[in-house]
Each structure stands twice: as C-alpha cells, then as structure tokens.
Design a protein around this motif. Structure first.
Motif, PDB file in Angstrom:
ATOM      1  N   LEU A  24      47.833 -31.058 -12.203  1.00 37.91           N
ATOM      2  CA  LEU A  24      47.535 -31.798 -11.013  1.00 37.91           C
ATOM      3  C   LEU A  24      46.812 -31.016 -10.036  1.00 37.91           C
ATOM      4  N   GLN A  25      47.047 -29.710  -9.829  1.00 39.81           N
ATOM      5  CA  GLN A  25      46.233 -28.955  -8.904  1.00 39.81           C
ATOM      6  C   GLN A  25      44.891 -28.645  -9.623  1.00 39.81           C
ATOM      7  N   LEU A  26      44.835 -28.367 -10.694  1.00 41.97           N
ATOM      8  CA  LEU A  26      43.521 -27.816 -11.465  1.00 41.97           C
ATOM      9  C   LEU A  26      42.791 -29.061 -11.647  1.00 41.97           C
ATOM     10  N   THR A  27      43.049 -30.486 -11.667  1.00 45.17           N
ATOM     11  CA  THR A  27      42.205 -31.420 -12.079  1.00 45.17           C
ATOM     12  C   THR A  27      41.772 -31.761 -10.732  1.00 45.17           C
TER      13      THR A  27
ATOM     14  N   ILE B  70      43.387 -28.935  -5.696  1.00 48.59           N
ATOM     15  CA  ILE B  70      42.650 -27.972  -4.937  1.00 48.59           C
ATOM     16  C   ILE B  70      41.469 -27.107  -5.842  1.00 48.59           C
ATOM     17  N   GLY B  71      41.704 -27.180  -7.102  1.00 47.90           N
ATOM     18  CA  GLY B  71      40.812 -26.526  -8.058  1.00 47.90           C
ATOM     19  C   GLY B  71      41.004 -24.757  -8.023  1.00 47.90           C
ATOM     20  N   LEU B  72      42.166 -24.250  -7.417  1.00 48.42           N
ATOM     21  CA  LEU B  72      42.088 -22.971  -7.364  1.00 48.42           C
ATOM     22  C   LEU B  72      42.991 -22.571  -9.099  1.00 48.42           C
TER      23      LEU B  72
ATOM     24  N   LYS C 110      43.722 -30.683   2.027  1.00 47.62           N
ATOM     25  CA  LYS C 110      44.141 -32.160   1.627  1.00 47.62           C
ATOM     26  C   LYS C 110      44.406 -32.396   0.299  1.00 47.62           C
ATOM     27  N   LYS C 111      43.379 -32.218  -0.527  1.00 49.92           N
ATOM     28  CA  LYS C 111      43.635 -32.343  -2.056  1.00 49.92           C
ATOM     29  C   LYS C 111      44.739 -31.464  -2.611  1.00 49.92           C
TER      30      LYS C 111
ATOM     31  N   ILE D 202      44.679 -20.881 -16.427  1.00 52.83           N
ATOM     32  CA  ILE D 202      45.814 -21.470 -16.032  1.00 52.83           C
ATOM     33  C   ILE D 202      45.979 -22.764 -16.710  1.00 52.83           C
ATOM     34  N   TYR D 203      44.756 -23.441 -17.123  1.00 51.80           N
ATOM     35  CA  TYR D 203      44.844 -24.650 -17.970  1.00 51.80           C
ATOM     36  C   TYR D 203      45.902 -24.461 -19.603  1.00 51.80           C
TER      37      TYR D 203
END
Length: 442
Positions: free
Chosen positions: A71-74, A81-83, A281-282, A323-324
């Motif tokens: 969920l955080q990667l997407t 958040i894409g980190l 926020k995301k 991380i994926y």
C-alpha cells in the motif's frame, strides 16, 4: 558489448537485476522479521492464545505486513508515499492491546483497531500540514533517539535474548554476535558493488551457518508450522466497539504517526526525495488503510520500520524494487507458514549482531540530519540536549512516572514520543514557525 542477461523480468529488469533485487528484498525481510513476529507473539502470549491461534496470528501478521508495505509502495492520487519503506506491527501497541483484550475481550481489540485506522485516514490531511513542526533540528533529534533507544534491544539479543537467562552472555552467544558483526564490517569495507550492498544478509547467513555448526540452530519451528494458511476475516469473532478502547488506540495511532513521520523524513533525506504535505498525507492514508485491514483480518496496527531505514542507508540501494520483492515475500510467507518459519531459525545472537549495526546506522542518519542545524544558536543545542535526554532517559527508566495516570504513562514510557514532543514544543517556544526555506536550515 554482449550481455549474458538478456531475458527481461516482470518489471522490465534483466534476470540478473531481478535476482539482485530479490536478494536485497530478502535482506529487508530478515531485518524486520523478528520485530514483525514479536508483536503477535507478545500479544498472543499475554492473552493466553492456544497453539492454533498463535499459528494464525503469526501467519496473518506476516501476510498483512506485505500488504501494508505494498500500500505504501503503490503511489496514486489517494495513498502511497512511494519511499523504500517497510511496514510492520507497531510495538507500542502491545501493552494497550493486551490490556484491552484482558478487560474487554478480543472483539474489542479489533473493533478499536478498525476505528483507529478510520481515524488515521480521516485526519491524514490535517496531520500532513504539520511539516513545519519537523525541521532538521526536530527530525534529526528524533531519528537519533530512535536509533539509540533500539540499540539496547540489539545488545540484549546479542547475549541470547533474555537478560535474566542463566546462559545470557555466554561465550557461544558472544562469538555468534561478534562474528556476525565482523562479517558485516568486512563485507561493507572490502567488498564491491552488489556484494557490498547485501552485507547484513551475508552476516546473518554466515552467523547462522556458524551457529548450525555449533549446534545452536533449532529447526522445531519449521517442523511445527503448517504447510498452507489462508487469511480469514474476523477469525477471532465479530469486533466490538468500546469507546474507551477506541480512544486508547487512537492515542497509539497518533504515536505511530509521529514515529512514521520521522521514518519518512529519514528515508526522504537518504533518497533525496522531497517530503511535503501531499506525500505525508498519502503516507498516513496508506497506514490508515493497512490498520483497517489489520483489524478486519485480526492482526495489529502498522507503522514504518526504522531498522529498514538503516538497511537502506547501509546498502546504498535507494530504489523501491527490493522492497516490492520483500513485500511479495512477506505475502507468500504468510500463506506458507512452514516456509516462513525458516526465518525463525536465525539464532538471537546472530540477529542481535545484525540489528546492532542497523540501529547504529539509524542513529548515524539522525546525526547526519543534525549536521544541518545552526549550532551558533545556543537554543538549538539546548533543544537537542533536553530532547535526547528525555527520549533516552524516560525510555530506560519508565517507572519514573509510575505514580502518574495510565494515559500519562503511555506517553512518558515511550522515549521516541517524549523526544518528539519535547523537540517540537521547545523548537516552537525558542524558534517559532519558520518558512519552509528557513525550516530546512534550522
């Protein structure tokens, strides 16, 4: 020049590149695995769950760690958040959840978790507007405290895991711990390229092999685990919504959001990515969604794992690809408990050696952020000194506030939270709110 790795993987990488990303993902999984399974083990033991319930709890916990991380990667316009962040169960939720389960029943645990997840999603926009409260002065202090407060955990594992155990700190445990640390140092200093980036994994594997030779590897967890397990919503029954339990978990959610904010800024600093209101926020929304799903599938609240921050810094690999893979591995291990149990055979001293290096790197990252602070301002020195003092001191001696109400003790007993609050409040008093350009120099 010819290349022998011509086949492309599912994400457009060559087979060799995919293999490297997968190994890096495994390293991240091993770095967080012990911390991830600690929460269900502690809560399940505290609530006297039987072996069947414990098996479900651990399996679904690992599965949902993978889902939460995805969920955080997407990244989309709603969440993520894409980190290169790995999400795991929040350790600060253990004592409150045991208390809720003991007083109100297991249903109240998951009702309060679902409600707190909804709260996080709803307030994500408001909470994201407080970036000015986290200049390098504050975030650097908090990240330093996170690393320093975790180091004693690593040291205890180096000795064998339980300081009161008669075998704690024996020669075998110390040998395994220091060989692991030595391997990591050797690989990090003298190896090149990809091998250097997986120094921690090499250390953990090497330490485990030595432990096996010395007869210190226990294969019982693999034998006892089942082959397959599928997530089941509301496994422990229908959730109940008790107001006091919900309020307690909302407080814990705020604590987790503060801790995650520090993780986000640390990773942003490492990767060179700007972390603004939209990103925060995301990020909070993704965590909130993960918490809601945790309540539905009867696992626990999630937060960014700081040990993986140290691993990103140490490996030098700052992309999301590993991380994926780590997230996919977590999902798979959650479905295959017997395979997932293999990670449990790593002896405590070996894990402790690896964790010591990683937690130390987290503290160093915080110090690096503090290098941006204006030390000509004596007030800044005072803010850092008091915040670190409160963070480390109150964490080491939480009984200092044993005469205070339970709500107060929940905050004062958590060094990370006390350091965050102290740094934020003192910075506001002494420096006030600055513009973003001024904030980056503070």
């Amino acid at each position: 020049m010819e290349r022998n790795e011509t086949a492309k993987g599912p994400v457009g990488q060559t087979e060799t590149e995919n293999g490297k990303s997968a190994i890096l993902g495994l390293q991240h999984l091993l770095a967080m695995y012990a911390g991830a399974v600690a929460v269900p083990l502690l809560i399940g033991t505290g609530l006297n769950f039987n072996s069947e319930q414990m098996t479900y709890l651990i399996s679904i916990d690992i599965f949902m760690c993978g889902i939460a991380t995805l969920l955080q990667l997407t990244v989309n316009k709603f969440f993520g958040i894409g980190l290169p962040v790995v999400l795991g169960c929040a350790i600060q939720a253990v004592a409150p959840l045991i208390m809720i389960g003991s007083d109100k029943g297991v249903g109240a645990i998951y009702g309060s978790i679902i409600a707190s997840g909804i709260f996080v999603v709803l307030v994500s926009g408001i909470f994201s507007k407080i970036k000015k409260l986290f200049p390098p002065l504050v975030t650097g202090t908090v990240i330093t405290v996170i690393g320093l407060t975790l180091i004693p955990v690593a040291v205890e594992k180096m000795g064998g895991g339980v300081a009161t155990d008669p075998s704690f700190g024996n020669g075998t445990n110390l040998l395994l711990a220091f060989v692991t640390i030595g391997l990591i140092i050797i690989i990090q200093v003298w190896a090149k390229g990809f091998i250097k980036s997986i120094a921690v994994l090499v250390g953990l594997v090497g330490g485990t092999i030595l432990a096996a030779v010395l007869g210190q590897v226990d294969l019982a967890p693999v034998g006892q685990a089942t082959w397959f397990h599928f997530p089941q919503p509301f496994y422990f029954g229908t959730p109940t919504f008790d107001i006091s339990s919900i309020l307690l978990m909302i407080i814990i959610s705020i604590v987790s959001m503060v801790e995650s904010t520090g993780v986000y800024f640390a990773l942003g600093d490492i990767t060179g990515k700007h972390i603004g209101e939209e990103e925060l926020k995301k990020g909070y929304r993704a965590e909130g969604l993960a918490v809601i799903l945790g309540g539905i599938f009867n696992t626990f609240p999630y937060t960014g794992f700081s040990q993986n921050v140290g691993l990103v810094q140490l490996s030098g690999i700052k992309t999301r690809r590993p991380i994926y893979y780590s997230a996919f591995f977590l999902v798979a291990l959650g479905l295959l408990p017997k395979v997932g149990a293999i990670a449990q055979i790593i002896p405590e001293p070996v894990l402790g050696g690896g964790m010591l290096v990683m937690f130390g790197m987290v503290a160093v990252q915080g110090m690096k952020m503090l290098s941006k602070v204006d030390y000509n301002n004596d007030k800044n020195l005072l803010i850092i000194a008091v915040s670190i003092g409160f963070g480390l001191g109150f964490n080491m001696i939480p009984t200092l506030f044993q005469q205070m109400p339970e709500t107060v003790r929940m905050f004062t007993g958590n060094g990370i939270v006390m350091s965050s609050l102290t740094a934020i409040i003192l910075n506001l008093l002494f420096n006030g709110l600055k513009s973003e350009e001024q904030t980056d120099r503070l």
